[in-house]
Motif scaffolding. Structure first.
Motif, PDB file in Angstrom:
ATOM      1  N   ASP A   1      29.584  39.682  43.935  1.00  0.00           N
ATOM      2  CA  ASP A   1      30.040  39.183  45.229  1.00  0.00           C
ATOM      3  C   ASP A   1      31.220  40.020  45.723  1.00  0.00           C
ATOM      4  O   ASP A   1      32.301  39.972  45.127  1.00  0.00           O
ATOM      5  N   ASP A   2      31.004  40.787  46.763  1.00  0.00           N
ATOM      6  CA  ASP A   2      32.073  41.604  47.366  1.00  0.00           C
ATOM      7  C   ASP A   2      32.400  42.872  46.567  1.00  0.00           C
ATOM      8  O   ASP A   2      33.513  43.401  46.689  1.00  0.00           O
TER       9      ASP A   2
ATOM     10  N   CYS B   1      28.726  36.569  52.805  1.00  0.00           N
ATOM     11  CA  CYS B   1      27.999  36.117  51.617  1.00  0.00           C
ATOM     12  C   CYS B   1      26.693  35.343  51.837  1.00  0.00           C
ATOM     13  O   CYS B   1      25.605  35.847  51.547  1.00  0.00           O
TER      14      CYS B   1
ATOM     15  N   LYS C   1      26.125  32.700  40.954  1.00  0.00           N
ATOM     16  CA  LYS C   1      26.539  32.343  42.320  1.00  0.00           C
ATOM     17  C   LYS C   1      25.347  32.269  43.272  1.00  0.00           C
ATOM     18  O   LYS C   1      24.593  33.219  43.431  1.00  0.00           O
TER      19      LYS C   1
ATOM     20  N   HIS D   1      25.578  29.885  46.481  1.00  0.00           N
ATOM     21  CA  HIS D   1      26.331  29.827  47.728  1.00  0.00           C
ATOM     22  C   HIS D   1      25.528  29.533  48.988  1.00  0.00           C
ATOM     23  O   HIS D   1      25.822  30.049  50.059  1.00  0.00           O
TER      24      HIS D   1
ATOM     25  N   HIS E   1      35.006  38.320  43.928  1.00  0.00           N
ATOM     26  CA  HIS E   1      35.369  37.613  45.162  1.00  0.00           C
ATOM     27  C   HIS E   1      36.849  37.196  45.146  1.00  0.00           C
ATOM     28  O   HIS E   1      37.414  36.983  44.092  1.00  0.00           O
ATOM     29  N   ARG E   2      37.417  37.066  46.332  1.00  0.00           N
ATOM     30  CA  ARG E   2      38.771  36.521  46.455  1.00  0.00           C
ATOM     31  C   ARG E   2      38.862  35.206  45.690  1.00  0.00           C
ATOM     32  O   ARG E   2      37.927  34.432  45.765  1.00  0.00           O
ATOM     33  N   ASN E   3      39.801  34.840  44.910  1.00  0.00           N
ATOM     34  CA  ASN E   3      41.118  35.372  44.813  1.00  0.00           C
ATOM     35  C   ASN E   3      41.303  36.302  43.603  1.00  0.00           C
ATOM     36  O   ASN E   3      42.425  36.393  43.087  1.00  0.00           O
TER      37      ASN E   3
ATOM     38  N   TRP F   1      47.976  35.850  50.618  1.00  0.00           N
ATOM     39  CA  TRP F   1      48.867  34.721  50.343  1.00  0.00           C
ATOM     40  C   TRP F   1      49.645  34.941  49.045  1.00  0.00           C
ATOM     41  O   TRP F   1      49.091  35.479  48.067  1.00  0.00           O
TER      42      TRP F   1
ATOM     43  N   HIS G   1      47.850  32.186  45.730  1.00  0.00           N
ATOM     44  CA  HIS G   1      46.416  32.399  45.615  1.00  0.00           C
ATOM     45  C   HIS G   1      46.019  33.879  45.458  1.00  0.00           C
ATOM     46  O   HIS G   1      45.239  34.236  44.592  1.00  0.00           O
TER      47      HIS G   1
ATOM     48  N   LEU H   1      45.731  25.607  46.987  1.00  0.00           N
ATOM     49  CA  LEU H   1      44.648  26.342  46.327  1.00  0.00           C
ATOM     50  C   LEU H   1      45.099  26.941  45.003  1.00  0.00           C
ATOM     51  O   LEU H   1      44.411  26.869  43.994  1.00  0.00           O
TER      52      LEU H   1
ATOM     53  N   ASP I   1      26.454  41.362  47.498  1.00  0.00           N
ATOM     54  CA  ASP I   1      26.003  40.757  48.764  1.00  0.00           C
ATOM     55  C   ASP I   1      26.444  41.552  49.998  1.00  0.00           C
ATOM     56  O   ASP I   1      25.792  41.529  51.016  1.00  0.00           O
TER      57      ASP I   1
ATOM     58  N   ASP J   1      38.697  41.867  52.540  1.00  0.00           N
ATOM     59  CA  ASP J   1      37.545  41.171  53.139  1.00  0.00           C
ATOM     60  C   ASP J   1      36.501  42.135  53.735  1.00  0.00           C
ATOM     61  O   ASP J   1      36.446  43.294  53.346  1.00  0.00           O
ATOM     62  N   LYS J   2      35.609  41.607  54.569  1.00  0.00           N
ATOM     63  CA  LYS J   2      34.398  42.349  54.977  1.00  0.00           C
ATOM     64  C   LYS J   2      34.103  42.084  56.451  1.00  0.00           C
ATOM     65  O   LYS J   2      34.874  42.376  57.308  1.00  0.00           O
ATOM     66  N   ARG J   3      32.902  41.637  56.809  1.00  0.00           N
ATOM     67  CA  ARG J   3      32.526  41.166  58.150  1.00  0.00           C
ATOM     68  C   ARG J   3      32.328  42.255  59.195  1.00  0.00           C
ATOM     69  O   ARG J   3      31.334  42.245  59.912  1.00  0.00           O
TER      70      ARG J   3
HETATM   71  C1  SGN Z   1      36.690  32.298  51.352  1.00  0.00           C
HETATM   72  C2  SGN Z   1      37.801  33.316  51.247  1.00  0.00           C
HETATM   73  C3  SGN Z   1      37.680  34.341  52.354  1.00  0.00           C
HETATM   74  C4  SGN Z   1      36.284  34.921  52.373  1.00  0.00           C
HETATM   75  C5  SGN Z   1      35.270  33.803  52.480  1.00  0.00           C
HETATM   76  C6  SGN Z   1      33.852  34.244  52.529  1.00  0.00           C
HETATM   77  N1  SGN Z   1      39.081  32.652  51.315  1.00  0.00           N
HETATM   78  O1  SGN Z   1      36.847  31.536  52.515  1.00  0.00           O
HETATM   79  O2  SGN Z   1      38.619  35.347  52.149  1.00  0.00           O
HETATM   80  O3  SGN Z   1      36.117  35.780  53.464  1.00  0.00           O
HETATM   81  O4  SGN Z   1      35.444  32.947  51.364  1.00  0.00           O
HETATM   82  O5  SGN Z   1      33.499  34.991  51.406  1.00  0.00           O
HETATM   83  S1  SGN Z   1      39.671  31.922  49.999  1.00  0.00           S
HETATM   84  O6  SGN Z   1      40.979  31.482  50.350  1.00  0.00           O
HETATM   85  O7  SGN Z   1      38.801  30.809  49.668  1.00  0.00           O
HETATM   86  O8  SGN Z   1      39.697  32.879  48.916  1.00  0.00           O
HETATM   87  S2  SGN Z   1      31.982  35.066  51.066  1.00  0.00           S
HETATM   88  O9  SGN Z   1      31.822  36.136  50.086  1.00  0.00           O
HETATM   89  O10 SGN Z   1      31.620  33.783  50.534  1.00  0.00           O
HETATM   90  O11 SGN Z   1      31.305  35.371  52.315  1.00  0.00           O
END
Ligand code: SGN
Ligand code: CA
Length: 527
Positions: free
Chosen positions: A46-47, A86, A134, A136, A205-207, A252, A255, A272, A355, A367-369
């Protein structure tokens, strides 16, 4: 041999494949030596951006186990997603349809699991199917004999998973756990049937929470910065200025940057972060405190500001991201070893992808998008020793939309007529069809939403990219990818490119028609 030929003929007859399919699927059964269809292992993280894999020339990390797939198979340099986020990317992969047709325009929607998907078709054709890790898509997984998935985004430490509807907590680190479950399923499966395993990681993936083993990787090292870390978006539209995903301002403290916030519980960040850190066992917590304590102290004393502060945040972010990648690399290595030890390497198509891509400080972002290269591009490695030349590299434009048709083609399953995307099998054999796509279509929708990236669609060819941001904005951007691969100079208004713009707009419209994205067409014309 003769009996496998008979089986093959019967199989093709029952799946309704004609003579063309027969010749196209040459080698389908012969490759195994056992007269069986190939197994498929679809590994998705993921990412994980392509520029964080050493086989893609990463300047910042090494991924020796993932690189094995490139050395022993094919690396795709121009694999793109149609909507860089995602849940939408996952829905495209499963259904072989663009977001506006499969219903998952953004992460907030719930996937309609009654839709036709490639795992369902493989299952009907006699494959054993499993989905581990995952998912999702909000609804339960469908089309699998076995599924064991993280709820939503899932947790890095001591995560809950839902096995066939039953939720329970697993002790340990998520990337190791998902692999343990996948290996366990492989061991338990019916070895008489071909299988399709979707083995999908949460990381990186974040975080970006590293596993205990890699908490100190990169200590006392400086990770190189991307050339565009301080991009000023001089020629870009308002969309680039109004996003909320900069290293400078939008990470942040708790997180993301791993400080325990002193303003406990006061913000979304503290809430969080306290939840995440609260999941750690005392032993895990001790390792964490030891890993970050000295650096955090030095940071507080240094009182950094301006670019120095951004640089520091970049180091903290990228190290945690790469530490999370290191666990994926190690665990994919475990899986590849398992295939070797169990005589499965030869007859299994192993795919590694993510993804979507991700900004690793590029343009100052995480991030992405956006449709820019770093998040549009997906890593794609495919190994199938008997049919794919080791160490091959392909630069054709392929999409996440093409994955399912490829798997179905290899399995000898006929594909429904409403399918979008094209089988990559000829490309994997080193023979790109003469009519292969020369341009791809993209459409992103999640606005307003996390990170405030405006709605946009666009077209990318081998040489140019045209993007239209719409909704609360009406702005076009054009990039010359040959002269400006980092997309720093929007040349939309440069008269030298007026013919290119005209042609790309016509091609864009044709793709919208082809993929039935008729709603988007209303935004095509300029004011
Ligand atoms: C969470 C993340 C975002 C991330 C989206 C989508 N924030 O909202 O940074 O862009 O997921 O990610 S967090 O505070 O929860 O870390 S995706 O991979 O699921 O599309
Ligand atoms: Ca993702």
């Amino acid at each position: 041999m003769s009996s496998s030929k008979t089986n093959r003929r019967e199989f093709l007859k029952t799946t309704g494949l004609g003579l063309t399919a027969l010749s196209l699927s040459d080698g389908l059964l012969s490759s195994t030596g056992k007269g069986t269809r190939p197994n498929i292992i679809f590994i998705m993280s993921d990412d994980h951006a392509a520029h964080a894999l050493s086989c893609y020339g990463s300047k910042i990390n090494q991924t020796p186990h993932l690189d094995r797939l490139a050395q022993e198979g094919m690396r795709f340099d121009n694999c793109f997603c149609t909507n860089s986020i995602c849940a939408p990317s996952r829905a495209v992969i499963l259904t072989r349809k663009y977001s506006h047709l499969n219903g998952i325009l953004d992460n907030r929607l719930k996937f309609d699991g009654t839709q036709q998907t490639f795992p369902k078709l493989l299952q009907q054709a006699g494959y054993q199917t499993a989905m581990i890790g995952k998912w999702h898509l909000k609804s339960d997984s469908t089309g699998f004999d076995y599924w064991n998935i993280l709820p939503g985004q899932g947790d890095y430490y001591n995560p809950d998973l839902i096995a066939m509807g039953e939720r329970k907590q697993y002790p340990g680190y998520v990337t190791d756990i998902i692999t343990d479950i996948a290996l366990d399923w492989l061991t338990r499966r019916d070895s008489q049937k071909p299988f399709c395993l979707m083995y999908q990681h949460k990381a990186p993936h974040r975080n970006w929470m590293p596993g205990p083993k890699y908490l100190n990787l990169y200590d006392n090292e400086e990770i190189p910065e991307p050339a565009t870390l301080f991009d000023d978006y001089a020629t870009k539209s308002r969309a680039a200025f109004e996003q909320e995903m900069t290293i400078e301002k939008h990470l942040w403290d708790g997180h993301d940057l791993k400080f325990i916030p002193e303003t406990a519980k006061a913000t979304e960040d503290s809430r969080l972060w306290l939840r995440e850190i609260g999941r750690l066992t005392p032993e895990q917590r001790k390792l964490w405190d030891e890993a970050y304590e000295a650096e955090n102290k030095a940071f507080k004393e240094a009182k950094l500001t301006g670019k120095d502060l951004t640089r520091w945040k970049y180091q903290r972010y990228i190290k945690d991201y790469l530490r999370s990648v290191a666990s994926i690399d190690e665990n994919v290595g475990r899986l590849l070893d398992y295939l070797d030890e169990n005589d499965l390497a030869k007859n299994t198509i192993v795919v590694y992808t993510s993804d979507q891509g991700f900004y690793l400080g590029d343009h100052g972002w995480f991030d992405k998008r956006f449709m820019y290269e770093e998040s549009l591009r997906m890593p794609l490695l495919v190994r199938y020793p008997e049919e794919i030349m080791a160490g091959s590299v392909n630069t054709d434009i392929v999409l996440n939309l093409d994955f399912a048709p490829t798997f179905l083609d290899y399995a000898g399953v006929s594909t429904p007529a409403d399918m979008q995307g094209v089988s990559m099998k000829p490309i994997l054999h080193g023979k790109t069809p003469a009519d292969w796509r020369q341009a791809m279509y993209y459409h992103y929708y999640e606005f307003p939403g996390a990170h405030s990236v405006k709605k946009h669609y666009g077209i990318r060819t081998q040489t140019h990219k045209l993007i239209h941001f719409y909704d609360d904005i009406d702005a076009w951007e054009l990039y010359d990818l040959i002269k400006d691969p980092e997309e720093l100079k929007n040349v939309y208004d440069d008269p030298t490119y007026s013919e290119v713009v005209k042609q790309l707009k016509a091609d864009l419209k044709a793709l919208q028609e082809k993929y039935q994205d008729t709603e988007a067409m209303q935004y095509n014309d300029e004011k």
